[in-house]
Scaffold this motif. Structure first.
Motif, PDB file in Angstrom:
ATOM      1  N   VAL A   1      -4.383  20.553   8.491  1.00  0.00           N
ATOM      2  CA  VAL A   1      -4.160  19.325   8.361  1.00  0.00           C
ATOM      3  C   VAL A   1      -3.656  19.143   6.761  1.00  0.00           C
ATOM      4  O   VAL A   1      -4.538  19.680   5.890  1.00  0.00           O
ATOM      5  CB  VAL A   1      -5.429  18.346   8.374  1.00  0.00           C
ATOM      6  N   GLY A   2      -2.627  18.734   6.637  1.00  0.00           N
ATOM      7  CA  GLY A   2      -1.997  18.616   5.243  1.00  0.00           C
ATOM      8  C   GLY A   2      -1.739  17.113   5.046  1.00  0.00           C
ATOM      9  O   GLY A   2      -1.031  16.186   5.865  1.00  0.00           O
ATOM     10  N   ILE A   3      -2.195  16.497   3.992  1.00  0.00           N
ATOM     11  CA  ILE A   3      -2.002  15.212   3.678  1.00  0.00           C
ATOM     12  C   ILE A   3      -1.226  14.817   2.322  1.00  0.00           C
ATOM     13  O   ILE A   3      -1.528  15.401   1.433  1.00  0.00           O
ATOM     14  CB  ILE A   3      -3.552  14.503   3.533  1.00  0.00           C
TER      15      ILE A   3
ATOM     16  N   ASP B   1      -3.014  13.650  -5.199  1.00  0.00           N
ATOM     17  CA  ASP B   1      -2.995  13.633  -6.535  1.00  0.00           C
ATOM     18  C   ASP B   1      -1.797  14.173  -7.107  1.00  0.00           C
ATOM     19  O   ASP B   1      -1.454  15.537  -6.863  1.00  0.00           O
ATOM     20  CB  ASP B   1      -4.416  14.207  -7.146  1.00  0.00           C
ATOM     21  N   PRO B   2      -0.925  13.785  -8.171  1.00  0.00           N
ATOM     22  CA  PRO B   2       0.178  14.233  -8.750  1.00  0.00           C
ATOM     23  C   PRO B   2      -0.367  15.719  -9.337  1.00  0.00           C
ATOM     24  O   PRO B   2       0.635  16.616  -9.178  1.00  0.00           O
ATOM     25  CB  PRO B   2       0.687  13.256  -9.803  1.00  0.00           C
ATOM     26  N   GLU B   3      -1.262  15.751  -9.721  1.00  0.00           N
ATOM     27  CA  GLU B   3      -1.324  17.149 -10.532  1.00  0.00           C
ATOM     28  C   GLU B   3      -1.686  18.355  -9.515  1.00  0.00           C
ATOM     29  O   GLU B   3      -1.178  19.459  -9.627  1.00  0.00           O
ATOM     30  CB  GLU B   3      -2.667  16.998 -11.476  1.00  0.00           C
ATOM     31  N   ARG B   4      -2.477  17.913  -8.277  1.00  0.00           N
ATOM     32  CA  ARG B   4      -2.415  18.839  -7.403  1.00  0.00           C
ATOM     33  C   ARG B   4      -1.228  19.142  -6.524  1.00  0.00           C
ATOM     34  O   ARG B   4      -0.855  20.312  -6.297  1.00  0.00           O
ATOM     35  CB  ARG B   4      -3.606  18.548  -6.384  1.00  0.00           C
ATOM     36  N   ARG B   5      -0.452  18.123  -6.355  1.00  0.00           N
ATOM     37  CA  ARG B   5       0.827  18.291  -5.666  1.00  0.00           C
ATOM     38  C   ARG B   5       1.962  19.214  -6.521  1.00  0.00           C
ATOM     39  O   ARG B   5       2.275  20.000  -6.048  1.00  0.00           O
ATOM     40  CB  ARG B   5       1.427  16.861  -5.640  1.00  0.00           C
TER      41      ARG B   5
ATOM     42  N   ARG C   1       0.821  -1.107   0.170  1.00  0.00           N
ATOM     43  CA  ARG C   1       0.031   0.037  -0.028  1.00  0.00           C
ATOM     44  C   ARG C   1       0.942   1.086   0.042  1.00  0.00           C
ATOM     45  O   ARG C   1       1.770   1.173   0.626  1.00  0.00           O
ATOM     46  CB  ARG C   1      -0.895  -0.035   1.073  1.00  0.00           C
ATOM     47  N   GLU C   2       0.534   2.197  -0.729  1.00  0.00           N
ATOM     48  CA  GLU C   2       1.091   3.380  -0.784  1.00  0.00           C
ATOM     49  C   GLU C   2       0.996   4.242   0.696  1.00  0.00           C
ATOM     50  O   GLU C   2      -0.061   4.319   1.263  1.00  0.00           O
ATOM     51  CB  GLU C   2       0.535   4.693  -1.771  1.00  0.00           C
ATOM     52  N   PRO C   3       2.211   4.858   1.117  1.00  0.00           N
ATOM     53  CA  PRO C   3       2.171   5.181   2.526  1.00  0.00           C
ATOM     54  C   PRO C   3       1.367   6.653   2.239  1.00  0.00           C
ATOM     55  O   PRO C   3       1.366   7.224   1.339  1.00  0.00           O
ATOM     56  CB  PRO C   3       3.482   5.531   2.827  1.00  0.00           C
ATOM     57  N   VAL C   4       0.483   6.958   3.295  1.00  0.00           N
ATOM     58  CA  VAL C   4      -0.166   8.393   3.489  1.00  0.00           C
ATOM     59  C   VAL C   4       0.162   8.926   4.933  1.00  0.00           C
ATOM     60  O   VAL C   4      -0.025   8.203   5.852  1.00  0.00           O
ATOM     61  CB  VAL C   4      -1.646   8.001   3.129  1.00  0.00           C
TER      62      VAL C   4
ATOM     63  N   LEU D   1       4.206  20.597   3.353  1.00  0.00           N
ATOM     64  CA  LEU D   1       3.971  21.682   2.217  1.00  0.00           C
ATOM     65  C   LEU D   1       2.355  21.664   2.429  1.00  0.00           C
ATOM     66  O   LEU D   1       1.658  22.979   2.307  1.00  0.00           O
ATOM     67  CB  LEU D   1       4.426  21.412   1.187  1.00  0.00           C
ATOM     68  N   ALA D   2       1.548  20.507   2.254  1.00  0.00           N
ATOM     69  CA  ALA D   2       0.222  20.619   2.102  1.00  0.00           C
ATOM     70  C   ALA D   2      -0.477  21.310   3.364  1.00  0.00           C
ATOM     71  O   ALA D   2      -1.341  22.134   3.404  1.00  0.00           O
ATOM     72  CB  ALA D   2      -0.051  19.073   2.146  1.00  0.00           C
ATOM     73  N   ASN D   3       0.098  21.015   4.509  1.00  0.00           N
ATOM     74  CA  ASN D   3      -0.376  21.772   5.878  1.00  0.00           C
ATOM     75  C   ASN D   3      -0.214  23.439   5.754  1.00  0.00           C
ATOM     76  O   ASN D   3      -1.075  23.985   6.191  1.00  0.00           O
ATOM     77  CB  ASN D   3       0.339  21.132   6.995  1.00  0.00           C
TER      78      ASN D   3
END
Length: 426
Positions: free
Chosen positions: A140-142, A171-175, A4-7, A151-153
């Protein structure tokens, strides 16, 4: 079965010290607030309203005091007991909602959300629950890596109205959109000096850093910078940390609230610092073989004579007994104290720490008596139940004249019975 991809999620309290003050002062919900450092020295926390007025982080309070008053900014002295208690409550709430948690600092923590369906709704639930239970707003940044979650936070707090305080960039595009929008200085671990080096290499955004050859970054800078670039690309290099190992040194030092010339108040301060250091020592289950006590004057006033000195104090055996540690520290103070100086600071440093059972004593060497261990155990149990300082060595005073200058401190609403929040009756 594919792994599973880590989150990861980073939960960070908004203007934490200021938010703690607002919990008990709801009348200041829209008022600009700043919190000051030790001895009311400089600004260490600001609300968005204070930032909008141009109050800078680290600004000396004595220089901006009149401006703050004119702008209607409310200043508070730091109330660390209150902040620490509220931080523990915040982390307890978060821990009840996630599988694993790494408390990164007093106001932020990383959570492992790997395998959880609906990570973003969970992030919003965390935000709602923390606010409901503690009164503290969080962002909260995920993301798929800890660096990206940081960075998301940052984006969640910067564009709070648009995001609702939660940003998911798995999502790569949002990232990539976010990486292009943020300066490289916003990346976790990139300080001013490193940012200057990057800009000389035309690395100006987080996106530029992500596209830079990681092996080149490793050769030119360090493996840490290489991992940062890889994490920005979405490759996890950092995991949730295991619990911190016991510290090898424990330090307790403070600036005095005023200059001290006589030795007696300095003895009180040294005894107080030793008691606090011994609490930390026992909390991690360690014993101390030697300690260092030092004092110094102020170093920046050209009109004051300057003096600084310290001495190592050997202990007869590894111990965590505050009585023996204090006696050694005070004997050391007598050796370094000199008349005629205005002292501004004292420091206690516990050295050569070891865990019980990790050292082999000489067959005929003296060891810590069991009676000492029982006394220290009772001391810690009483203070854990009734609050720090309920039971203390006789030399430790509760309201010392040499204590930190905190003229603007709020009440200890959650840590002292006589300062509980009172709601006036009509």
């Amino acid at each position: 079965m594919a792994a599973r991809e880590p989150v990861f999620a980073l939960i960070d309290c908004n203007s934490f010290y200021c938010s703690c003050e607002r919990v008990w002062r709801p009348d200041l919900l829209r008022t600009p607030i700043v919190v000051l450092s030790n001895n009311d020295g400089c600004v260490i926390s600001r609300t968005p309203e204070a930032k909008a007025l141009g109050v800078k982080m680290g600004a000396p309070y004595f220089q901006i005091k009149n401006d703050l008053r004119r702008w209607g900014v409310v200043a508070f002295s730091s109330n660390y007991a209150l902040y620490g208690d509220i931080s523990q409550r915040v982390m307890t709430v978060i821990e009840s909602l996630v599988p694993a948690l790494e408390v990164y600092s007093i106001d932020e923590a990383f959570a492992d959300l790997t395998g959880i369906a609906g990570a973003e709704p969970l992030g919003r639930e965390i935000r709602r629950r923390v606010l409901q239970c503690t009164g503290i707003p969080v962002g909260v940044g995920i993301a798929g890596t800890k660096t990206l979650a940081k960075l998301a936070n940052h984006a969640a707090k910067r564009w709070q109205k648009q995001t609702g305080g939660v940003v998911d960039i798995r999502d790569p595009e949002r990232r990539d959109k976010l990486l292009r929008a943020l300066d490289v200085g916003e990346v976790w671990g990139v300080g001013r000096k490193l940012q200057a080096h990057f800009e000389g290499m035309k690395i100006k955004t987080a996106w530029d850093l992500a596209q830079t050859d990681p092996w080149m970054l490793r050769k030119k800078f360090s493996v840490v910078v290489e991992k940062t670039a890889r994490e920005l690309r979405g490759t996890p290099c950092l995991q949730l940390d295991d619990p911190d190992p016991p510290k090898q040194e424990i330090c307790c030092s403070r600036m005095f609230g005023q200059r001290l010339k006589a030795i007696e108040p300095i003895r009180e301060a040294v005894a107080s610092y030793t008691a606090r250091a011994s609490e930390k020592l026992r909390a991690q289950g360690s014993l101390c073989k030697r300690l260092r006590v030092s004092v110094r004057t102020g170093m920046f006033n050209p009109e004051e004579a300057k003096y600084a000195n310290g001495v190592l104090c050997e202990l007869p055996y590894p111990t965590d007994d505050v009585r023996m540690l204090t006696a050694a520290a005070l004997a050391g103070l007598d050796r370094v104290f000199r008349e005629g100086y205005n002292y501004s600071k004292a420091e206690i440093l516990l050295l050569d720490l070891c865990q019980r059972g990790e050292y082999t004593a000489d067959l005929f060497a003296t060891t810590q008596p069991e009676a000492s261990e029982r006394v220290m155990s009772v001391l810690d149990e009483i203070n854990a139940k009734w609050g720090r300082g309920t039971l203390r060595p006789g030399r430790v005073t509760s309201s010392p004249e040499w204590g930190m200058r905190r003229e603007l401190m709020s009440q200890s609403f959650t840590t002292k019975m006589d300062q509980l929040w009172r709601v006036p009756s009509r």
